[in-house]
Scaffold this motif. Structure first.
Motif, PDB file in Angstrom:
ATOM      1  N   MET A   1     -17.234 -84.962  60.302  1.00 11.16           N
ATOM      2  CA  MET A   1     -15.779 -84.807  60.253  1.00 11.16           C
ATOM      3  C   MET A   1     -15.238 -84.837  61.668  1.00 11.16           C
ATOM      4  O   MET A   1     -15.706 -84.110  62.543  1.00 11.16           O
ATOM      5  CB  MET A   1     -15.407 -83.477  59.571  1.00 11.16           C
ATOM      6  N   SER A   2     -14.245 -85.704  61.943  1.00 13.61           N
ATOM      7  CA  SER A   2     -13.673 -85.789  63.269  1.00 13.61           C
ATOM      8  C   SER A   2     -12.812 -84.570  63.552  1.00 13.61           C
ATOM      9  O   SER A   2     -12.186 -84.003  62.657  1.00 13.61           O
ATOM     10  CB  SER A   2     -12.831 -87.057  63.395  1.00 13.61           C
ATOM     11  N   GLN A   3     -12.786 -84.170  64.816  1.00 13.86           N
ATOM     12  CA  GLN A   3     -12.023 -83.006  65.206  1.00 13.86           C
ATOM     13  C   GLN A   3     -10.544 -83.348  65.266  1.00 13.86           C
ATOM     14  O   GLN A   3     -10.150 -84.422  65.709  1.00 13.86           O
ATOM     15  CB  GLN A   3     -12.498 -82.501  66.569  1.00 13.86           C
ATOM     16  N   ALA A   4      -9.700 -82.404  64.819  1.00 11.89           N
ATOM     17  CA  ALA A   4      -8.266 -82.606  64.870  1.00 11.89           C
ATOM     18  C   ALA A   4      -7.808 -82.676  66.320  1.00 11.89           C
ATOM     19  O   ALA A   4      -8.394 -82.041  67.196  1.00 11.89           O
ATOM     20  CB  ALA A   4      -7.561 -81.461  64.149  1.00 11.89           C
ATOM     21  N   PRO A   5      -6.774 -83.457  66.616  1.00 15.72           N
ATOM     22  CA  PRO A   5      -6.256 -83.544  67.986  1.00 15.72           C
ATOM     23  C   PRO A   5      -5.888 -82.162  68.512  1.00 15.72           C
ATOM     24  O   PRO A   5      -5.348 -81.326  67.780  1.00 15.72           O
ATOM     25  CB  PRO A   5      -5.025 -84.435  67.850  1.00 15.72           C
ATOM     26  N   GLN A   6      -6.194 -81.915  69.770  1.00 16.10           N
ATOM     27  CA  GLN A   6      -5.958 -80.608  70.379  1.00 16.10           C
ATOM     28  C   GLN A   6      -4.744 -80.668  71.311  1.00 16.10           C
ATOM     29  O   GLN A   6      -4.375 -81.729  71.824  1.00 16.10           O
ATOM     30  CB  GLN A   6      -7.189 -80.162  71.158  1.00 16.10           C
ATOM     31  N   SER A   7      -4.141 -79.525  71.545  1.00 21.32           N
ATOM     32  CA  SER A   7      -2.999 -79.393  72.426  1.00 21.32           C
ATOM     33  C   SER A   7      -3.352 -78.512  73.613  1.00 21.32           C
ATOM     34  O   SER A   7      -4.243 -77.656  73.525  1.00 21.32           O
ATOM     35  CB  SER A   7      -1.811 -78.783  71.677  1.00 21.32           C
ATOM     36  N   TRP A   8      -2.661 -78.723  74.725  1.00 18.07           N
ATOM     37  CA  TRP A   8      -2.835 -77.828  75.867  1.00 18.07           C
ATOM     38  C   TRP A   8      -2.153 -76.483  75.637  1.00 18.07           C
ATOM     39  O   TRP A   8      -2.355 -75.530  76.387  1.00 18.07           O
ATOM     40  CB  TRP A   8      -2.325 -78.470  77.156  1.00 18.07           C
ATOM     41  N   ILE A   9      -1.348 -76.400  74.570  1.00 14.36           N
ATOM     42  CA  ILE A   9      -0.755 -75.121  74.161  1.00 14.36           C
ATOM     43  C   ILE A   9      -1.756 -74.436  73.246  1.00 14.36           C
ATOM     44  O   ILE A   9      -1.960 -74.843  72.099  1.00 14.36           O
ATOM     45  CB  ILE A   9       0.595 -75.349  73.467  1.00 14.36           C
ATOM     46  N   THR A  10      -2.385 -73.409  73.747  1.00 12.51           N
ATOM     47  CA  THR A  10      -3.545 -72.796  73.083  1.00 12.51           C
ATOM     48  C   THR A  10      -3.241 -72.348  71.669  1.00 12.51           C
ATOM     49  O   THR A  10      -4.059 -72.537  70.754  1.00 12.51           O
ATOM     50  CB  THR A  10      -4.039 -71.590  73.911  1.00 12.51           C
ATOM     51  N   SER A  11      -2.068 -71.766  71.432  1.00  8.48           N
ATOM     52  CA  SER A  11      -1.763 -71.221  70.100  1.00  8.48           C
ATOM     53  C   SER A  11      -1.648 -72.306  69.042  1.00  8.48           C
ATOM     54  O   SER A  11      -1.705 -72.014  67.842  1.00  8.48           O
ATOM     55  CB  SER A  11      -0.463 -70.411  70.146  1.00  8.48           C
ATOM     56  N   ALA A  12      -1.500 -73.569  69.465  1.00 10.03           N
ATOM     57  CA  ALA A  12      -1.383 -74.662  68.493  1.00 10.03           C
ATOM     58  C   ALA A  12      -2.723 -75.028  67.879  1.00 10.03           C
ATOM     59  O   ALA A  12      -2.781 -75.523  66.746  1.00 10.03           O
ATOM     60  CB  ALA A  12      -0.763 -75.896  69.149  1.00 10.03           C
ATOM     61  N   ASN A  13      -3.797 -74.805  68.585  1.00  7.09           N
ATOM     62  CA  ASN A  13      -5.116 -75.224  68.126  1.00  7.09           C
ATOM     63  C   ASN A  13      -5.624 -74.279  67.047  1.00  7.09           C
ATOM     64  O   ASN A  13      -5.903 -73.109  67.301  1.00  7.09           O
ATOM     65  CB  ASN A  13      -6.075 -75.291  69.306  1.00  7.09           C
ATOM     66  N   GLY A  14      -5.688 -74.783  65.823  1.00  9.74           N
ATOM     67  CA  GLY A  14      -6.071 -73.948  64.690  1.00  9.74           C
ATOM     68  C   GLY A  14      -4.921 -73.170  64.096  1.00  9.74           C
ATOM     69  O   GLY A  14      -5.134 -72.342  63.205  1.00  9.74           O
ATOM     70  N   HIS A  15      -3.705 -73.427  64.547  1.00 13.59           N
ATOM     71  CA  HIS A  15      -2.549 -72.713  64.001  1.00 13.59           C
ATOM     72  C   HIS A  15      -2.384 -73.076  62.523  1.00 13.59           C
ATOM     73  O   HIS A  15      -2.478 -74.241  62.155  1.00 13.59           O
ATOM     74  CB  HIS A  15      -1.284 -73.086  64.772  1.00 13.59           C
ATOM     75  N   PRO A  16      -2.139 -72.083  61.647  1.00 12.59           N
ATOM     76  CA  PRO A  16      -2.078 -72.380  60.209  1.00 12.59           C
ATOM     77  C   PRO A  16      -0.889 -73.237  59.800  1.00 12.59           C
ATOM     78  O   PRO A  16      -0.925 -73.904  58.764  1.00 12.59           O
ATOM     79  CB  PRO A  16      -1.987 -70.987  59.572  1.00 12.59           C
ATOM     80  N   ASP A  17       0.175 -73.234  60.586  1.00 14.68           N
ATOM     81  CA  ASP A  17       1.363 -74.001  60.229  1.00 14.68           C
ATOM     82  C   ASP A  17       1.654 -75.145  61.202  1.00 14.68           C
ATOM     83  O   ASP A  17       1.936 -76.262  60.783  1.00 14.68           O
ATOM     84  CB  ASP A  17       2.595 -73.083  60.188  1.00 14.68           C
ATOM     85  N   PHE A  18       1.584 -74.873  62.497  1.00 17.18           N
ATOM     86  CA  PHE A  18       2.133 -75.803  63.480  1.00 17.18           C
ATOM     87  C   PHE A  18       1.117 -76.263  64.527  1.00 17.18           C
ATOM     88  O   PHE A  18       1.311 -76.072  65.728  1.00 17.18           O
ATOM     89  CB  PHE A  18       3.333 -75.157  64.175  1.00 17.18           C
ATOM     90  N   PRO A  19       0.028 -76.909  64.107  1.00 15.95           N
ATOM     91  CA  PRO A  19      -0.864 -77.544  65.074  1.00 15.95           C
ATOM     92  C   PRO A  19      -0.211 -78.807  65.625  1.00 15.95           C
ATOM     93  O   PRO A  19       0.902 -79.177  65.219  1.00 15.95           O
ATOM     94  CB  PRO A  19      -2.097 -77.876  64.236  1.00 15.95           C
ATOM     95  N   LEU A  20      -0.891 -79.465  66.526  1.00 16.17           N
ATOM     96  CA  LEU A  20      -0.335 -80.659  67.154  1.00 16.17           C
ATOM     97  C   LEU A  20       0.030 -81.724  66.134  1.00 16.17           C
ATOM     98  O   LEU A  20       1.009 -82.467  66.324  1.00 16.17           O
ATOM     99  CB  LEU A  20      -1.349 -81.220  68.175  1.00 16.17           C
TER     100      LEU A  20
END
Length: 434
Positions: A1-20
């Motif tokens: 499974m490919s990893q979801a795109p990550q953000s430099w805003i730490t709280s976005a990574n794995g956020h239940p509602d508002f990831p990148l």
């Protein structure tokens, strides 16, 4: 499974509602500032007006950002899918982990908790549909046990025109409405506060580019007129509704309040969660030609998990979490959103940027999947027993209804809609002639 795109805003990574991947748009104000457009990213939001001033947008993305940075999103909705895609591509680059403007953009970010959200658009018209067949069947059984669905339901996307003036953003208190009701056994109605207040778990649909009056939006073009989605609670006064709905349908029982979640989840963010429209049961009629397109049947449905929760005053006092009342999915819609748009305009009705459609209550076929108390309590006959021992037939003053939505799938980044909250407060005293 490919990893979801990550953000430099730490709280976005794995956020239940508002990831990148999500990047929904909304209208906010911060401090003494005026309302303006922003994009949610993790626990923060990006102030589009401030980002424009920093010079980080160019070309088509700049034009789209300028349209989305005003006090409403109407101008942005009017631009259509190309503008949405240009702004989304720019935001993915600016907020992605390899962004070269991280330090520069820091001044344009605000904690969402410090911001006040507003209605995303100035809504000219609001139409509520009845596309949830399980809700329609459950309610029909209460009224007509032998024929729950009327003959037109499987031919026509049923809808009624709601009241745009009483659309409210999540968190706005909901006053219990006053109105006429006919008590059981009575021959004449009485006036007073609604006694059977209910919620309805729905998806809201924001219209993008509209159509000229006298023209119709073709079913295979309808998706181009859909800008995004939100959660919608179409509060219902069931006792007022029972007395007034014949022969013209809902009126005061629906027009007192409708609550919306503040973020517009774009059609592009939801593209990975599109799926085939479930096949109709054997014996059901095929939609008429203007409502049928192969592409819409193959990809026009959405896989969005929906849930409704209840928080009572006693639960709040006891420090308890909200209790889930129903878990459903948008795949239970009998009609696709494109079919609703095509039907709405087929008579030449003009749809405009920022118009809002509701899907109707989206219940599932099984126990625990109901999207209203009317269904859960079978019309007020069977009390709902909550985990703390409280019971409910319908909503009481101080109750808070919370709607949530989630999209997830194998190999896909999970995204959400944020919350749609409404707290019931006592009816206002109405002036009455003596």
């Amino acid at each position: 499974m490919s990893q979801a795109p990550q953000s430099w805003i730490t709280s976005a990574n794995g956020h239940p509602d508002f990831p990148l991947h999500n990047l929904p748009l909304g209208i906010f104000s911060h401090g003494d500032g005026t309302p303006r457009g922003g994009a949610a990213i993790g626990d923060l939001l990006l102030d589009l007006r401030a980002a424009i001033a920093l010079g980080v947008f160019t070309g088509a993305a700049l034009a789209a950002a300028e349209a989305a940075s005003g006090a409403t999103l109407n101008a942005f909705f009017a631009l259509g899918s190309a503008a949405r895609q240009a702004l989304r591509a720019a935001l993915l680059d600016l907020l992605g982990e390899h962004s070269t403007v991280q330090t520069l953009l820091a001044s344009a970010l605000h904690p969402q908790i410090d911001c006040q959200m507003h209605l995303p658009a100035q809504v000219g018209d609001y139409t509520d549909f009845y596309a949830g067949i399980h809700h329609a069947t459950n309610v029909g059984k209460l009224l007509r046990p032998d024929t729950p669905l009327l003959p037109n339901y499987k031919y026509v996307p049923i809808g009624y025109h709601g009241r745009a003036s009483t659309l409210n953003i999540s968190g706005t208190p909901v006053h219990r409405p006053n109105g006429q009701t006919l008590p059981n056994g009575a021959s004449e109605p009485m006036f007073g506060p609604c006694g059977r207040l209910d919620f309805e778990l729905e998806l809201g649909v924001w219209i993008g580019p509209g159509n000229a009056q006298g023209t119709a939006i073709a079913i295979d073009q309808a998706a181009e007129h859909i800008a995004g989605f939100c959660l919608l609670n179409d509060w219902s006064a069931r006792d007022i509704q029972a007395w007034e709905y014949q022969p013209l349908g809902p009126f005061l029982s629906k027009s007192f309040a409708t609550t919306l979640s503040p973020w517009v989840v774009t059609a592009e963010a939801l593209a990975p969660f599109r799926c085939a429209q479930p096949p109709r049961p054997a014996g059901d009629p095929q939609p008429l030609g203007y409502l049928l397109a192969e592409q819409d049947q193959r990809h026009g449905a959405l896989n969005i998990e929906l849930q409704a929760l209840l928080l009572t005053p006693l639960m709040r006092e006891q420090g308890l979490a909200p209790q889930r009342l129903g878990l459903s999915n948008t795949q239970h819609m009998y009609w696709t959103v494109a079919q609703m748009v095509a039907h709405h305009s087929v008579n030449g009705c003009r749809l405009q940027p920022g118009d809002l459609l509701g899907t109707g209550t989206l219940s599932g076929p099984d126990e625990g999947e109901s999207g209203s108390l009317l269904e859960i309590t079978e019309g007020g006959k069977l009390p709902l027993v909550l985990a703390n021992g409280e019971t409910r037939l319908f909503l009481e003053d101080g109750d808070e209804v919370i709607l949530r939505a989630r999209c997830h799938g194998a190999g896909l980044p999970e995204i959400g809609f944020g919350e749609c909250r409404g707290l019931v407060v006592a009816a206002q005293v109405s002036a009455r002639r003596s």
